[in-house]
Design a protein around this motif. Structure first.
Motif, PDB file in Angstrom:
ATOM      1  N   GLN A  95     -48.689   4.141   6.674  1.00 13.99           N
ATOM      2  CA  GLN A  95     -47.976   2.956   6.209  1.00 13.99           C
ATOM      3  C   GLN A  95     -47.874   2.952   4.688  1.00 13.99           C
ATOM      4  N   ALA A  96     -48.956   3.351   4.036  1.00 15.74           N
ATOM      5  CA  ALA A  96     -48.941   3.393   2.577  1.00 15.74           C
ATOM      6  C   ALA A  96     -48.148   4.583   2.053  1.00 15.74           C
ATOM      7  N   ALA A  97     -48.210   5.713   2.756  1.00 13.64           N
ATOM      8  CA  ALA A  97     -47.641   6.964   2.249  1.00 13.64           C
ATOM      9  C   ALA A  97     -46.130   6.998   2.289  1.00 13.64           C
ATOM     10  N   GLY A  98     -45.528   6.352   3.251  1.00 18.07           N
ATOM     11  CA  GLY A  98     -44.079   6.414   3.375  1.00 18.07           C
ATOM     12  C   GLY A  98     -43.608   7.830   3.679  1.00 18.07           C
ATOM     13  N   ASP A  99     -42.431   8.178   3.139  1.00 14.72           N
ATOM     14  CA  ASP A  99     -41.829   9.467   3.453  1.00 14.72           C
ATOM     15  C   ASP A  99     -42.187  10.573   2.463  1.00 14.72           C
ATOM     16  N   GLU A 100     -42.835  10.245   1.342  1.00 13.24           N
ATOM     17  CA  GLU A 100     -43.019  11.244   0.288  1.00 13.24           C
ATOM     18  C   GLU A 100     -44.472  11.712   0.118  1.00 13.24           C
ATOM     19  N   VAL A 101     -45.439  10.871   0.423  1.00 17.00           N
ATOM     20  CA  VAL A 101     -46.835  11.190   0.162  1.00 17.00           C
ATOM     21  C   VAL A 101     -47.466  11.832   1.395  1.00 17.00           C
ATOM     22  N   TYR A 102     -48.293  12.844   1.171  1.00 18.12           N
ATOM     23  CA  TYR A 102     -48.960  13.562   2.268  1.00 18.12           C
ATOM     24  C   TYR A 102     -50.206  12.807   2.715  1.00 18.12           C
ATOM     25  N   VAL A 103     -50.478  12.883   4.016  1.00 21.04           N
ATOM     26  CA  VAL A 103     -51.667  12.264   4.600  1.00 21.04           C
ATOM     27  C   VAL A 103     -52.580  13.365   5.121  1.00 21.04           C
ATOM     28  N   ALA A 104     -53.770  13.443   4.518  1.00 23.04           N
ATOM     29  CA  ALA A 104     -54.759  14.438   4.915  1.00 23.04           C
ATOM     30  C   ALA A 104     -55.814  13.779   5.784  1.00 23.04           C
TER      31      ALA A 104
END
Length: 605
Positions: A95-104
């Motif tokens: 939800q915070a990352a949106g389309d650009e930030v990677y989630v590890a």
């Protein structure tokens, strides 16, 4: 839309977020609380932390799932919620990352002393939940047991053959085992991680200095990308007191060193905050772009570089370089403000003392001062000295850099030192944007082409230039092989001399100079006469990448009298000069506080 994670790492340094648990603690989450369960009990709190890191520049964030495995959750009577906690954590991060930030997807050790079916089942439940929830990569972090990390990698690869795996380790420096233990332990991890089916390697939960040393070892043994996520460090004892010396600003200084040493990404671990990440991003993101992406327009077929003017005919410095003469130059820093009378007087005093060249930094330490060009012009008019004018890639784009070079030449200034420049964050204006269209290697190519009558746009110049151009090198760079490789690239680009950073570790300096001399480029040794014990201690403890050996500190500590300490600093510098004179063609003296007397006494026969 974001690229696949591994493709993104090829595009330049990636900025990760910082600590989650220690930051949640500052927001009121009690120590005797399962921090992973906060994803379900106080989801907005976790979401806000993710958003704060992203707002400060993070390009990849970790899920709040470090200990979200059944074995650790069992201690909180939450084992049955393993799937739900992990799913909630990934949902919040997404939800915070949106389309650009990677989630590890963060995965820590099980906490078990022995490994068996229970540990495997725990990893399967933990990693499987993250995979099903849709993370971009699995981040195995803070592992101290190589057997346990091997098991975690085996489970992760079995659950998702194509999902990137980033494997990070940590270990404490052995107090009684010394440097050999530290080196051999890092090498053992490197050998394992090179063979394991992981895509990215990393270190975390180490202080910045230890992480930098570990990185330097890893880069010698690994071909895989390396990510560095240090914590905020342990306190240092200084004069009997405990000081926490890692601030957001010093963390950012280390971030630049991590990138210089070859890190593919930088983030933070325990104790770091969004401010740490913001400062690190300001230090490395634009800076890294210039180093990795040297924008270049090749010459059109019909535009041919002309032969350059002979080096000896371009300037007195060029003649000295060409004839192998001994060269001595003193660094003068332009003033803050508009009154140049003091620096011009210092130049006159140096000339009276027999100095022929002065070195003028371009916005040193990212500070705004009277322009180096104007200072050089005033000195050249007031004296017979030849200025060596620094040109930094930080402040101007390629149009501005070329325009300044034309201006230098039109004003009769022929000697330039081409530097990449400190990132803006190290100065007083941390929110200023660094340009870094190019680095010192690319700028060297541009100046060489100017001397051949061709500009960067592949157009013939009305007149070719006749610059004498050099670059800097740092003998004490944490990964010496990398600095020597950059020196080789500078030599291939056409650099005509090197100026070194000051170094007090004689063994390191000797090894570096012996290798540098293989390039057959004249070397001017940078020398900094220490002014006092306090000056030496500040450099050693507060300036990343500077190491002053204990024997030098002890020598400076003997003197309380300022004049006696100054003389001792000069004596140390003269000893260094005498030892390495056979390996160099000259000196650059950087006297503390612009002290002309110190410079002349350092250079005295």
């Amino acid at each position: 839309m974001r690229k696949p994670y591994l493709e993104r790492l090829n595009d330049g340094v990636l900025l990760f977020d910082g600590a989650m648990a220690t930051y949640l603690y500052t927001k009121g989450v009690y120590l005797k609380k399962c921090f992973e369960e906060v994803c379900m009990t106080h989801p907005q709190l976790v979401l806000d932390v993710h958003r704060e890191y992203i707002a400060r520049g993070a390009q990849a964030i970790e899920t709040n799932t470090y200990g979200a495995n059944p074995l650790k959750l069992r201690g909180w009577h939450l084992s049955e919620k393993t799937e739900a906690i992990n799913a909630s954590a990934v949902r919040l991060a997404r939800q915070a990352a949106g389309d650009e930030v990677y989630v590890a997807g963060s995965v820590g050790p099980t906490g078990q002393a022995t490994l068996g079916p229970e540990a495997r089942a725990s990893f399967e439940a933990h990693i499987g939940a993250l995979v099903r929830a849709g993370v971009d990569l699995i981040l195995l972090e803070t592992f101290q047991n190589r057997e346990e990390l091997t098991l975690a990698v085996e489970v992760a690869r079995g659950l998702s053959p194509d999902l990137p795996i980033q494997a990070q380790f940590t270990f404490a420096r052995a107090v009684f085992s010394g440097e050999d233990y530290y080196r051999t332990e890092a090498e053992a991890w490197a050998q394992l991680l090179q063979t394991l089916p992981v895509d990215v390697v990393g270190v975390n939960l180490m202080g910045p200095a230890d992480a930098l040393e570990a990185l330097s070892i890893l880069k010698k043994h690994l071909t895989k990308p390396v990510i560095v996520m240090p914590d905020s460090g342990m306190p240092k004892e200084i004069d009997g007191r405990q000081f926490y010396t890692t601030t957001p600003d010093s963390f950012a200084e280390y971030a630049k060193l991590f990138v210089d040493a070859g890190a593919a990404g930088v983030g933070g671990c325990c104790g770091t905050t969004p401010e740490f990440i913001e400062k690190a991003g300001q230090a490395i993101l634009s800076f890294d772009a210039g180093r990795r992406q040297v924008k270049w327009v090749p010459s059109a077929p019909e535009v041919v570089e002309q032969p350059q003017a002979p080096l000896a005919e371009r300037s007195a410095l060029g003649a000295a370089l060409a004839h192998g003469e001994w060269i001595e130059t003193v660094e003068l820093v332009a003033p803050l403000g508009v009154d140049a009378s003091a620096v011009v007087q210092k130049a006159r005093d140096l000339e009276a003392g027999g100095v022929k060249f002065v070195n003028l930094p371009d916005g040193p330490r990212a500070s705004a001062r009277l322009s180096a060009l104007m200072t050089a012009s005033l000195i050249a008019r007031a004296t017979q000295l030849e200025p060596i004018l620094h040109l930094a890639c930080r402040d101007k784009n390629l149009i501005g850099l070329q325009g300044d070079l034309f201006g230098y030449h039109a004003d009769g200034l022929r000697n330039v030192l081409l530097v990449t420049g400190d990132p803006p964050k190290v100065g007083k204006y941390p929110n200023v944007t660094g340009v870094f269209d190019v680095d010192s290697i690319g700028l060297t190519k541009i100046v060489r082409r100017f001397n051949g009558g061709v500009d960067m746009g592949a157009e013939a110049l009305p007149q070719k230039t006749s610059f004498v151009h050099g670059t800097g090198v740092n003998p004490e760079f944490p990964v010496m092989e990398k600095e020597l490789e950059r020196a080789r690239q500078k030599a291939e680009a056409g650099t005509e001399y090197f100026i070194t950073q000051p170094v007090w570790d004689l063994a390191v300096l000797e090894k570096f100079l012996l290798e540098l001399n293989r390039l057959k480029v004249p070397v001017l040794l940078g020398v900094w006469p220490l002014a006092s014990y306090r000056n030496a201690l500040f450099l050693n403890t507060e300036v990343p990448g500077v190491h002053i050996p204990q024997n030098v500190l002890d020598r400076m500590a003997r003197f309380d009298d300022k004049e006696a300490a100054r003389r001792e600093g000069i004596a140390i510098s003269r000893e260094i000069i005498a030892r390495f004179r056979p390996l160099i063609q000259g000196l650059q003296v950087s006297p503390p506080f612009g002290n002309v007397k110190t410079a002349l006494e350092t250079l005295a026969p």
